[in-house]
Design a protein around this motif. Structure first.
Motif, PDB file in Angstrom:
ATOM      1  N   SER A 116       6.662  -6.912   8.505  1.00 30.94           N
ATOM      2  CA  SER A 116       6.483  -5.774   9.407  1.00 30.94           C
ATOM      3  C   SER A 116       5.283  -6.029  10.310  1.00 30.94           C
ATOM      4  N   SER A 117       4.195  -6.483   9.724  1.00 30.28           N
ATOM      5  CA  SER A 117       2.989  -6.822  10.496  1.00 30.28           C
ATOM      6  C   SER A 117       2.349  -8.052   9.875  1.00 30.28           C
ATOM      7  N   ARG A 118       2.116  -9.042  10.693  1.00 32.48           N
ATOM      8  CA  ARG A 118       1.418 -10.243  10.237  1.00 32.48           C
ATOM      9  C   ARG A 118      -0.019 -10.167  10.751  1.00 32.48           C
ATOM     10  N   GLY A 119      -0.967 -10.426   9.864  1.00 31.64           N
ATOM     11  CA  GLY A 119      -2.371 -10.414  10.254  1.00 31.64           C
ATOM     12  C   GLY A 119      -2.901  -9.027  10.569  1.00 31.64           C
ATOM     13  N   PHE A 120      -2.461  -8.028   9.809  1.00 24.23           N
ATOM     14  CA  PHE A 120      -2.924  -6.654  10.042  1.00 24.23           C
ATOM     15  C   PHE A 120      -4.325  -6.491   9.448  1.00 24.23           C
ATOM     16  N   ARG A 121      -5.245  -5.963  10.229  1.00 26.78           N
ATOM     17  CA  ARG A 121      -6.630  -5.767   9.783  1.00 26.78           C
ATOM     18  C   ARG A 121      -6.844  -4.279   9.529  1.00 26.78           C
ATOM     19  N   PHE A 122      -7.085  -3.946   8.267  1.00 29.85           N
ATOM     20  CA  PHE A 122      -7.420  -2.567   7.928  1.00 29.85           C
ATOM     21  C   PHE A 122      -8.870  -2.338   8.349  1.00 29.85           C
ATOM     22  N   PRO A 123      -9.167  -1.232   9.049  1.00 28.73           N
ATOM     23  CA  PRO A 123     -10.485  -1.057   9.654  1.00 28.73           C
ATOM     24  C   PRO A 123     -11.645  -0.898   8.678  1.00 28.73           C
ATOM     25  N   LYS A 124     -11.390  -0.385   7.477  1.00 31.03           N
ATOM     26  CA  LYS A 124     -12.477  -0.221   6.503  1.00 31.03           C
ATOM     27  C   LYS A 124     -11.906  -0.187   5.099  1.00 31.03           C
ATOM     28  N   LYS A 125     -12.779  -0.298   4.116  1.00 32.97           N
ATOM     29  CA  LYS A 125     -12.361  -0.208   2.722  1.00 32.97           C
ATOM     30  C   LYS A 125     -11.880   1.208   2.434  1.00 32.97           C
ATOM     31  N   GLY A 126     -10.989   1.310   1.451  1.00 29.71           N
ATOM     32  CA  GLY A 126     -10.531   2.626   1.040  1.00 29.71           C
ATOM     33  C   GLY A 126      -9.057   2.654   0.719  1.00 29.71           C
ATOM     34  N   LYS A 127      -8.554   3.869   0.497  1.00 31.28           N
ATOM     35  CA  LYS A 127      -7.144   4.072   0.168  1.00 31.28           C
ATOM     36  C   LYS A 127      -6.339   4.312   1.438  1.00 31.28           C
ATOM     37  N   TYR A 128      -5.271   3.556   1.568  1.00 30.68           N
ATOM     38  CA  TYR A 128      -4.356   3.666   2.704  1.00 30.68           C
ATOM     39  C   TYR A 128      -2.986   4.094   2.186  1.00 30.68           C
ATOM     40  N   THR A 129      -2.236   4.736   3.056  1.00 24.67           N
ATOM     41  CA  THR A 129      -0.888   5.174   2.707  1.00 24.67           C
ATOM     42  C   THR A 129       0.080   4.700   3.779  1.00 24.67           C
ATOM     43  N   ILE A 130       1.184   4.131   3.325  1.00 25.31           N
ATOM     44  CA  ILE A 130       2.281   3.765   4.211  1.00 25.31           C
ATOM     45  C   ILE A 130       3.460   4.665   3.872  1.00 25.31           C
ATOM     46  N   LYS A 131       4.053   5.243   4.923  1.00 27.69           N
ATOM     47  CA  LYS A 131       5.243   6.071   4.759  1.00 27.69           C
ATOM     48  C   LYS A 131       6.381   5.437   5.552  1.00 27.69           C
ATOM     49  N   LEU A 132       7.582   5.512   4.984  1.00 24.89           N
ATOM     50  CA  LEU A 132       8.771   4.964   5.622  1.00 24.89           C
ATOM     51  C   LEU A 132       9.796   6.074   5.811  1.00 24.89           C
ATOM     52  N   LYS A 133      10.307   6.193   7.034  1.00 23.86           N
ATOM     53  CA  LYS A 133      11.302   7.216   7.336  1.00 23.86           C
ATOM     54  C   LYS A 133      12.506   6.542   7.982  1.00 23.86           C
ATOM     55  N   GLN A 134      13.694   6.801   7.430  1.00 24.05           N
ATOM     56  CA  GLN A 134      14.884   6.190   8.021  1.00 24.05           C
ATOM     57  C   GLN A 134      15.153   6.811   9.382  1.00 24.05           C
ATOM     58  N   TYR A 135      15.598   5.973  10.308  1.00 18.43           N
ATOM     59  CA  TYR A 135      15.776   6.395  11.696  1.00 18.43           C
ATOM     60  C   TYR A 135      17.183   6.032  12.172  1.00 18.43           C
ATOM     61  N   MET A 136      18.147   6.336  11.314  1.00 12.77           N
ATOM     62  CA  MET A 136      19.547   6.065  11.646  1.00 12.77           C
ATOM     63  C   MET A 136      20.225   7.378  12.035  1.00 12.77           C
ATOM     64  N   ARG A 137      21.418   7.285  12.571  1.00  8.86           N
ATOM     65  CA  ARG A 137      22.146   8.479  12.998  1.00  8.86           C
ATOM     66  C   ARG A 137      22.926   9.127  11.867  1.00  8.86           C
ATOM     67  N   GLN A 138      22.947   8.513  10.723  1.00  9.50           N
ATOM     68  CA  GLN A 138      23.726   9.029   9.599  1.00  9.50           C
ATOM     69  C   GLN A 138      22.794   9.614   8.551  1.00  9.50           C
ATOM     70  N   ASP A 139      23.128  10.793   8.071  1.00 12.88           N
ATOM     71  CA  ASP A 139      22.320  11.464   7.053  1.00 12.88           C
ATOM     72  C   ASP A 139      23.249  12.106   6.035  1.00 12.88           C
ATOM     73  N   PRO A 140      23.286  11.609   4.807  1.00 15.30           N
ATOM     74  CA  PRO A 140      22.442  10.540   4.274  1.00 15.30           C
ATOM     75  C   PRO A 140      22.962   9.156   4.664  1.00 15.30           C
ATOM     76  N   LEU A 141      22.083   8.195   4.535  1.00 13.74           N
ATOM     77  CA  LEU A 141      22.421   6.802   4.783  1.00 13.74           C
ATOM     78  C   LEU A 141      22.891   6.203   3.455  1.00 13.74           C
ATOM     79  N   PRO A 142      24.186   5.818   3.363  1.00 12.75           N
ATOM     80  CA  PRO A 142      24.715   5.376   2.072  1.00 12.75           C
ATOM     81  C   PRO A 142      24.370   3.930   1.734  1.00 12.75           C
ATOM     82  N   TYR A 143      24.370   3.658   0.431  1.00  9.45           N
ATOM     83  CA  TYR A 143      24.224   2.319  -0.142  1.00  9.45           C
ATOM     84  C   TYR A 143      22.851   1.681   0.075  1.00  9.45           C
ATOM     85  N   ILE A 144      21.853   2.498   0.383  1.00 10.82           N
ATOM     86  CA  ILE A 144      20.469   2.019   0.337  1.00 10.82           C
ATOM     87  C   ILE A 144      19.938   2.464  -1.023  1.00 10.82           C
ATOM     88  N   MET A 145      19.626   1.515  -1.860  1.00  4.06           N
ATOM     89  CA  MET A 145      19.227   1.824  -3.227  1.00  4.06           C
ATOM     90  C   MET A 145      17.744   2.143  -3.339  1.00  4.06           C
TER      91      MET A 145
END
Length: 159
Positions: A116-145
């Motif tokens: 997703s990102s190569r060589g990403f520099r986090f600006p400082k020490k600490g706890k980070y959170t990554i969130k992922l949201k599906q962006y397809m036209r189908q809801d629900p999106l089938p067969y994603i386990m």
């Protein structure tokens, strides 16, 4: 069903061999359906802000997934809970010409590890959170386990 279970066990074993990962986690979806309202969240600690990290998206899908790609939005929140990065990602899961799965797998289950990102520099020490949201036209999106992330220290170049 037996093939799904065996494939799941094999995929877990294959993806668990990342010795340079500082964080790796999955979120499983009930009944292999990813709803738009489901936004998996992954929180991890960055202890060294002086190095670059590689961020990978981890996707586990069944061979019955109806598309060759998956669009999702990746959000990164800093220790102060402010958004520091977001981007729309296109993940190619199947070869567009042949329909052959591109991920590693066995039976009907395939795991894909996409940068997703190569060589990403986090600006400082600490706890980070990554969130992922599906962006397809189908809801629900089938067969994603499941989906996940892996945060890794880059490997040194090979001689």
């Amino acid at each position: 069903m037996k093939n799904l279970f065996l494939g799941f066990i094999l995929c877990m074993a294959v993806l668990s061999c990342d010795s340079n990962a500082i964080y790796k986690s999955f979120t499983d979806f009930k009944d292999m359906k990813w709803y738009i309202k489901d936004v998996p969240s992954f929180t991890f600690e960055v202890t060294d802000e002086t190095i670059d990290y590689d961020i990978f998206l981890l996707i586990r899908n069944a061979s019955q997934y109806p598309y060759n790609n998956l669009y999702l939005t990746r959000y990164i929140y800093g220790p102060d809970a402010k958004l520091i990065s977001n981007r729309l990602e296109q993940v190619i899961l199947f070869d567009p010409k042949t329909g052959k799965p591109l991920g590693k797998g066995l039976g009907d289950i395939f795991d894909s590890k996409i940068i997703s990102s190569r060589g990403f520099r986090f600006p400082k020490k600490g706890k980070y959170t990554i969130k992922l949201k599906q962006y397809m036209r189908q809801d629900p999106l089938p067969y994603i386990m499941s989906v996940g992330v892996s945060i890794e220290k880059p490997l040194p170049p090979k001689p």
